[in-house]
Design a protein around this motif. Structure first.
Motif, mmCIF file in Angstrom:
data_model
loop_
_atom_site.group_PDB
_atom_site.id
_atom_site.type_symbol
_atom_site.label_atom_id
_atom_site.label_comp_id
_atom_site.label_asym_id
_atom_site.label_seq_id
_atom_site.Cartn_x
_atom_site.Cartn_y
_atom_site.Cartn_z
ATOM 1 N N GLU C 55 0.867 -1.173 0.000
ATOM 2 C CA GLU C 55 0.000 0.000 0.000
ATOM 3 C C GLU C 55 0.903 1.221 0.000
ATOM 4 N N ILE C 126 5.426 3.664 1.963
ATOM 5 C CA ILE C 126 4.940 2.420 1.361
ATOM 6 C C ILE C 126 4.905 1.396 2.483
ATOM 7 N N TRP C 127 3.827 0.618 2.507
ATOM 8 C CA TRP C 127 3.657 -0.385 3.570
ATOM 9 C C TRP C 127 3.436 -1.752 2.957
ATOM 10 N N LYS C 128 3.829 -2.756 3.736
ATOM 11 C CA LYS C 128 3.802 -4.133 3.225
ATOM 12 C C LYS C 128 3.026 -5.025 4.178
ATOM 13 N N TRP C 138 1.266 -6.839 8.950
ATOM 14 C CA TRP C 138 2.057 -5.737 8.401
ATOM 15 C C TRP C 138 3.503 -5.950 8.803
ATOM 16 N N ARG C 139 4.404 -5.771 7.855
ATOM 17 C CA ARG C 139 5.830 -6.003 8.097
ATOM 18 C C ARG C 139 6.588 -4.699 7.938
ATOM 19 N N ASN C 141 10.114 -2.410 7.948
ATOM 20 C CA ASN C 141 11.532 -2.560 7.642
ATOM 21 C C ASN C 141 12.368 -2.396 8.906
ATOM 22 N N PRO C 146 9.962 5.236 12.254
ATOM 23 C CA PRO C 146 9.487 6.535 11.755
ATOM 24 C C PRO C 146 10.096 7.700 12.521
ATOM 25 N N MET D 9 -5.013 11.514 6.285
ATOM 26 C CA MET D 9 -4.885 10.257 5.531
ATOM 27 C C MET D 9 -4.443 9.147 6.483
ATOM 28 N N PHE D 10 -5.104 7.989 6.357
ATOM 29 C CA PHE D 10 -4.745 6.834 7.186
ATOM 30 C C PHE D 10 -4.230 5.716 6.294
ATOM 31 N N PHE D 11 -3.144 5.108 6.715
ATOM 32 C CA PHE D 11 -2.555 4.026 5.920
ATOM 33 C C PHE D 11 -2.308 2.793 6.765
ATOM 34 N N ALA D 12 -2.282 1.669 6.091
ATOM 35 C CA ALA D 12 -1.869 0.392 6.678
ATOM 36 C C ALA D 12 -2.668 0.098 7.950
ATOM 37 N N MET D 13 -1.982 -0.199 9.061
ATOM 38 C CA MET D 13 -2.711 -0.585 10.284
ATOM 39 C C MET D 13 -3.580 0.547 10.808
ATOM 40 N N ARG D 15 -5.181 2.733 8.942
ATOM 41 C CA ARG D 15 -6.362 2.710 8.078
ATOM 42 C C ARG D 15 -7.315 1.599 8.523
ATOM 43 N N GLU D 16 -6.737 0.441 8.842
ATOM 44 C CA GLU D 16 -7.580 -0.668 9.289
ATOM 45 C C GLU D 16 -8.289 -0.334 10.611
ATOM 46 N N PRO D 50 4.120 4.155 17.163
ATOM 47 C CA PRO D 50 5.080 5.211 16.864
ATOM 48 C C PRO D 50 4.913 5.586 15.393
ATOM 49 N N VAL D 51 4.655 6.837 15.117
ATOM 50 C CA VAL D 51 4.469 7.241 13.731
ATOM 51 C C VAL D 51 5.324 8.454 13.408
ATOM 52 N N ALA D 73 -0.766 13.378 7.093
ATOM 53 C CA ALA D 73 -0.679 11.913 7.073
ATOM 54 C C ALA D 73 0.125 11.440 8.263
ATOM 55 N N ILE D 75 2.337 8.432 9.500
ATOM 56 C CA ILE D 75 3.146 7.454 8.761
ATOM 57 C C ILE D 75 3.599 6.351 9.708
ATOM 58 N N PRO D 76 2.893 5.222 9.721
ATOM 59 C CA PRO D 76 3.333 4.105 10.564
ATOM 60 C C PRO D 76 4.605 3.475 9.996
ATOM 61 N N PRO D 77 5.215 2.563 10.743
ATOM 62 C CA PRO D 77 6.491 1.980 10.293
ATOM 63 C C PRO D 77 6.412 1.484 8.855
ATOM 64 N N LEU D 78 7.428 1.870 8.082
ATOM 65 C CA LEU D 78 7.408 1.649 6.632
ATOM 66 C C LEU D 78 7.800 0.224 6.261
ATOM 67 N N GLY D 79 7.329 -0.210 5.102
ATOM 68 C CA GLY D 79 7.630 -1.574 4.653
ATOM 69 C C GLY D 79 7.996 -1.662 3.181
#
Lengths: 81, 150, 150, 81
Positions: C55, C126-128, C138-139, C141, C146, D9-13, D15-16, D50-51, D73, D75-79
């Motif tokens: 995402e 970007i999230w995975k 969710w994984r 890195n 952050p 804006m909500f993303f990933a967890m 957003r869920e 932590p964002v 936005a 930004i939760p931990p990136l992947g």
């Protein structure tokens, strides 16, 4: 081919100087690969290059003694890649 | 061409196929596939490069490349390593060398690939003659005096 | 997709075409073309990975990638830099990210590519989500909290 | 949309958890992006993460004051990668 000869491979500028890519050379008694190079490409002569030495497809020191049947290569500065 | 478990090295007169090399190296355990291509670079105006000509001591170069790939695989725990090098005439823009490594993680892939290229340039018995508008000359790699070997 | 002189970055739902990216990056001034592919790695038995789902915050991620590519190009004097990242479902073995850099010499290519991947993982929004036999999670890195940003 | 609202804006967890990918939120007087996050995801509550923070597509510090119309936005931990 004499009983006490080695095969010598010439590459790149050494091949061009010799006008041949390989030769059979008779050893002069116990002879190191460094001594053989100095005999074939006398130091100070035009075209004498810093080279590395290989015997039977592996790098060796200049002091390596040659034996009949060895495949000797003089390795001028490399350009691969 | 020489092969061993997870390793493939070779000299070839034909153009190098990046995709074929990459597809050979990719595998389920690899999270990182790194493909290095060394290409023939053009020179500035007046020194335009017409082509390169590679000469190799094939009977020695392929075993040397296999030994390097074997060491890299062990040292960085690679899944796969492939090294292909052209011989003969190579036009500007064409690939003279391809190194593909596949590893679980990217840091090992970068380290192994850079090391393989360094060692290839210093150890593989391959020579390069550059044909430019000015004429032809043998070109030695910087930092790879033959004294370092042996 | 965003483009600037010698730069191309983008997010895409479609599979990534290595050869197209590499051909875009190759150019007469480049002696080194380095292509990094991040691929979806399978897990051990019992933790088999079914697929990943990416995402992205597209409106921010593409400018972030372009800024990173711009900085890499300036810092290492690159000829070209390309960064493509998948969104949506990515099957095991497929490529999730492609980074291609073209440089005059190989050392700059390795350094720039490794730096781009490090920064992408730490900065690109970007999230995975990993779907395994065990479920979905969710994984994040490693090494990219952050807190380092902002 | 109120005159003093921002888009979040909500993303990933996140957003869920929210069950939405974006929302219009009215600012409570002068409010920082960090304060807005603490209001929407109270510290200690399940799912508080932590964002990092972004405003108008650029990373900002938690102390950044928001103004009407900002696109915020979390930004939760990136992947990525």
């Amino acid at each position: 081919m004499s009983e006490n000869s080695v095969t010598v491979m010439f590459f790149a500028m050494l091949r061009e100087q010799r006008g041949a890519s390989e030769a059979q050379v008779t050893l002069e008694g116990p002879e190191t690969v460094g001594a053989l190079y100095a005999r074939l490409f006398p130091p100070g002569a035009a075209g004498a290059l810093p080279v590395a030495f290989a015997v039977n497809h592996a790098y060796v020191e200049a002091e390596r003694l040659l034996v009949a049947g060895d495949e000797v290569a003089f390795i001028p500065p490399l350009g691969g890649g | 061409m020489l092969e061993a478990a997870g390793l493939r090295v070779g000299l070839q007169a034909e153009p190098i196929d990046l995709l074929a090399g990459r597809d050979w190296a990719a595998c389920p355990g690899a999270g990182a596939v790194l493909s290095f291509e060394g290409t023939t670079r053009d020179g500035p105006p007046g020194e335009r490069v017409l082509r390169l000509e590679y000469e190799a001591y094939a009977a020695m170069a392929e075993p040397v490349l296999l030994a390097l790939a074997t060491e890299a695989k062990a040292r960085w725990g690679l899944e796969r390593a492939l090294v292909l090098h052209r011989t003969g005439a190579v036009a500007v823009g064409e690939v003279s060398v391809l190194v593909v490594v596949a590893a679980a993680h990217r840091r090992e892939a970068y380290a192994a690939s850079a090391w393989l290229m360094d060692r290839l340039k210093a150890e593989a018995p391959i020579w390069k003659r550059e044909l430019t508008e000015q004429g032809a000359a043998w070109r030695a790699n910087a930092g790879a005096p033959p004294e370092e070997l042996g």
